[in-house]
Motif scaffolding. Sequence first.
Motif, PDB file in Angstrom:
ATOM      1  N   ALA A  55       8.408  -0.356  -6.689  1.00  0.00           N
ATOM      2  CA  ALA A  55       8.465  -0.828  -5.279  1.00  0.00           C
ATOM      3  C   ALA A  55       7.196  -1.688  -5.013  1.00  0.00           C
ATOM      4  N   ARG A  56       6.115  -1.299  -5.723  1.00  0.00           N
ATOM      5  CA  ARG A  56       4.967  -2.130  -5.485  1.00  0.00           C
ATOM      6  C   ARG A  56       4.970  -3.688  -5.950  1.00  0.00           C
ATOM      7  N   GLU A  57       5.645  -3.639  -7.232  1.00  0.00           N
ATOM      8  CA  GLU A  57       5.547  -5.020  -7.742  1.00  0.00           C
ATOM      9  C   GLU A  57       6.493  -5.835  -6.790  1.00  0.00           C
ATOM     10  N   LYS A  58       7.589  -5.304  -6.324  1.00  0.00           N
ATOM     11  CA  LYS A  58       8.499  -6.010  -5.461  1.00  0.00           C
ATOM     12  C   LYS A  58       7.646  -6.527  -4.156  1.00  0.00           C
ATOM     13  N   ALA A  59       6.739  -5.571  -3.532  1.00  0.00           N
ATOM     14  CA  ALA A  59       5.976  -5.953  -2.580  1.00  0.00           C
ATOM     15  C   ALA A  59       4.859  -6.778  -2.772  1.00  0.00           C
ATOM     16  N   LEU A  60       4.327  -7.024  -3.943  1.00  0.00           N
ATOM     17  CA  LEU A  60       3.316  -7.769  -4.466  1.00  0.00           C
ATOM     18  C   LEU A  60       3.939  -9.065  -4.632  1.00  0.00           C
ATOM     19  N   GLU A  61       5.279  -9.263  -5.011  1.00  0.00           N
ATOM     20  CA  GLU A  61       5.731 -10.498  -5.114  1.00  0.00           C
ATOM     21  C   GLU A  61       5.681 -11.221  -3.962  1.00  0.00           C
ATOM     22  N   ILE A 118       0.796  -1.316   0.150  1.00  0.00           N
ATOM     23  CA  ILE A 118      -0.011  -0.031  -0.178  1.00  0.00           C
ATOM     24  C   ILE A 118       0.815   1.060   0.012  1.00  0.00           C
ATOM     25  N   LEU A 119       1.986   1.184   0.909  1.00  0.00           N
ATOM     26  CA  LEU A 119       2.806   2.322   1.051  1.00  0.00           C
ATOM     27  C   LEU A 119       3.825   2.622  -0.105  1.00  0.00           C
TER      28      LEU A 119
END
Length: 928
Positions: free
Chosen positions: A600-606, A593-594
Amino acid sequence: MTEAILEAPEETGNAESQPHKWVYLFEEGNGENKSLFGGKGAGLCEMTRAGLPVPPGLIVTTEACNAYYDNNKQFPDGMWEQVVEALQEIEKKVGKKFGDSDNPLLVSVRSGAAFSMPGMMDTVLNLGLNEETVQGLAEQTGDLRFALDAYRRFASLFGEIVLDVAHEKFERVMDRFKAQTKGGKDTDLQPKALREIIAAEKQIILADQMAIPDDPYEQLRVAIGAVFNSWMGRRAIDYRRINRIPDDLGTAVNVQAMVFGNMGKDSGTGVAFTRNPSTGKKELYGEYLLNAQGEDVVAGTRTPNPITQLKKELPKVYQEFSEITQLLEKHYRDMQDCEFTIERGKLWMLQTRTGKRTGAASVRIAVDMANEKLIDRQTAVRRVSPEQLDQLLHPTVDPKTTTQALATGLPASPGAAQGKVVFSPDEAEEMAKEGEQVVLVRIETSPDDFHGMVAAQAIVTARGGMTSHAAVVARGMGKTCVSGASALDIDYGQHQFSVNGEVVTKGEWITVDGSTGRVFLGKVPTIQPQLGSDFHELMKWADKFRRLTVRANADTPLDAKTARGFGAEGIGLCRTEHMFFGDQRLAAMREMILADGVGAREKALEKLLPLQRGDFCGIFREMAGHPVTIRLLDPPLHEFLPNVDELLGELSELKMALRQARTLADMDHLLDEIDGKRQLLHHVNKIREANPMLGFRGCRLGLLFPEVTRMQCRAIFEAACQMKGERRQVTLEIMVPLVSLSEELAQQKALIDEVARQVMGEHGMTIEYEVGTMIELPRAALTAHKIAEHAAFFSFGTNDLTQTTFGLSRDDSGRFLPAYVDRKILADDPFQVLDTEGVGELVRLGAERGRSVKPNLKIGICGEHGGDAQSIAFCNEIGLNYVSCSPYRVPVARLAAAHAELEARAKADAEVAGGNGKVLEAVGASQL
Ligand code: PEP
Ligand code: MG
């Protein structure tokens, strides 16, 4: 008997020239018309007509009560004259005269609404006594002690019930005089003491600037007025609100010739059920006291004996009573709650009514009666209310607990509950309003305590039997209750109770086990109940009658397992954001979310992807081919973001620590942490929303950050392919949340289809799936025909639809909605019970518009209303295909769906049979 009862009821209407009939003798009324005669009155009429031993009496109808209120609290014209006239008939039958000083007739006066209501005026016994008639009674019976005992009871009952003088004041007098006798019991009081008690009671009433009228007719007039007034008393109004009983039904008044249970050892009084009201077991179950009057049994001032003991003490009476109760059960085809009095060896029936029962008893009785061919299966299913079934699903104290019970009382109402000890109903209400869990501990309860009982998790009383006020009221509410825990020495003044030297003060936690009668200190572990074969049998029958499918809102494999266990036929809503509650997972979700930018989002989504895939596999396995509706992420931001105030607090603590740091390494470390927190705060502030429930959530997220939808769909289709590899069936439905424009759905669907093709290609497999949408915004409902072009199904999210239709925040409306319900601005909290008039109309319209372009569009509901019986009836009525609710509510939803369909059929049949009256009867029959 049955034939006698089943005779056509007498015409109760009046020719126009005749004065309106407000008053009926028992033999003139009939058992069918509970709305006119009240439940108690109807039962008495029915028993009288069947030739059972019932003391003669009259009923002032509910119509008279309503006319009294319409008439500025004056008796309607002709009513009082009719009472006097009917009383003369009763005098003839019993050969005594009301108010006669030589041969006085005494009567009881009781309230009697169509539904039995604990908040209503209780019984006044021995009405008609004064200084002269009491002498007559002594001569008539040859028993002065008895006559004076009857008088002291009348004085306190009239004072307490009609004139509203505090019960404790009379009790204190009794306790004082009883303490002076050898045996310490009320039966040990001799005439001299009784005279003094009567004088003291009159003095108490005088001190409150009131008096008992000397004239028996005046006593009766005031008592009837008091019954009418009690209909609009706070207790009665509270009770009706909770039990959804309309205010305009009114109460009847029963005036009945007295018979006396306090005329010696061959006299007595009691109450008994034809089946055990706690367990449902087929047995005569009840209590009685010899040489006593009715209030002795219910007030708990003497400990009653189990009814089986009567078999030994008065075998003939027991036999007759047992036969009559069986006959009554057979006639009414339901468990009966009977009151009786024995006067010098002669049995008198004072009441028969459908007995209140626990959820467990209700299920067992319904199933047993259907198996005994007393009722059919439809009736059995309709007999068990959703609330009763819900009660059955309540927790119990873990049997493996090694905690010793502090005290044991009677298992008055099952379930296990815990809370902080409170001693007054007002405190219970206040603390519950503050969100505290409380247990109300009382010496004994009275209707005055009702609001506290409602607010409490459980009730414990030191006195009283299984039919005491606390027990009956708690059972009716499905609230855990232990009564008669006599080891509890309660001190209201000190706000504490003690048991064998152990002192428990207000605010300490206790756990109450209403199934075994145990009271524990502290919080003892509880477990969910095991449901017996009766439950499964009844549910099987219910399933045959319902049209709606019942699915569950389940977010994890464990939820899915529980839901299947309760008979869910699929998952109607898997809130994927709920998979991330829990510390570790929440961190990954927050990171997503942040995230600043796509990379960065794709990394978190992984990090999220494998977690989601694993959960989907678990859910698919549990559901074994039943449909699973997976909703794409819909995270209202405030549920997932760190709290700003907390962050600020942490930051200032870190700064303090920095000031006190001694080493360079410590300082470096703290500076890093401060920097991290500052960045977090900056991000949070950047995306913080004033009203997150109406913010960047639902499909808005997936549209602006397509990588989120991509990750989720990949996880879903990879899991589905894995299942296929394991030769497991999957019925997959993907749902897009918070859609208001058809284009939103169209674009999300295109993305879902694209990822589906990709993953299927990678695995060389084909997965069947459907894409549908939530309808949870008014615009979506209004444009449902456009949205339906892209949807294979609709699921109405009535939580958000309620919020947005009313313009009420889901988070804050709790501050004023209860007041709205209290003031009757709203009948119910619309977040609990669907507002059919407004929100429901949008559901109806959305369903119609959707089906106007796709006639077979599958439509369900997955807001909280999916587990609410009233709302389910509405969903059935407007032709939805399924309801979806939390796993523990699934059985209730299955039953409610069956009720809805059976009721709809009954209504349709009645309409065919013609006449509006029949429709009302058919609908009303299931409620009475
Ligand atoms: C709803 O809005 O009714 C719904 C089921 O979605 P949620 O409660 O997750 O917003
Ligand atoms: Mg929603």
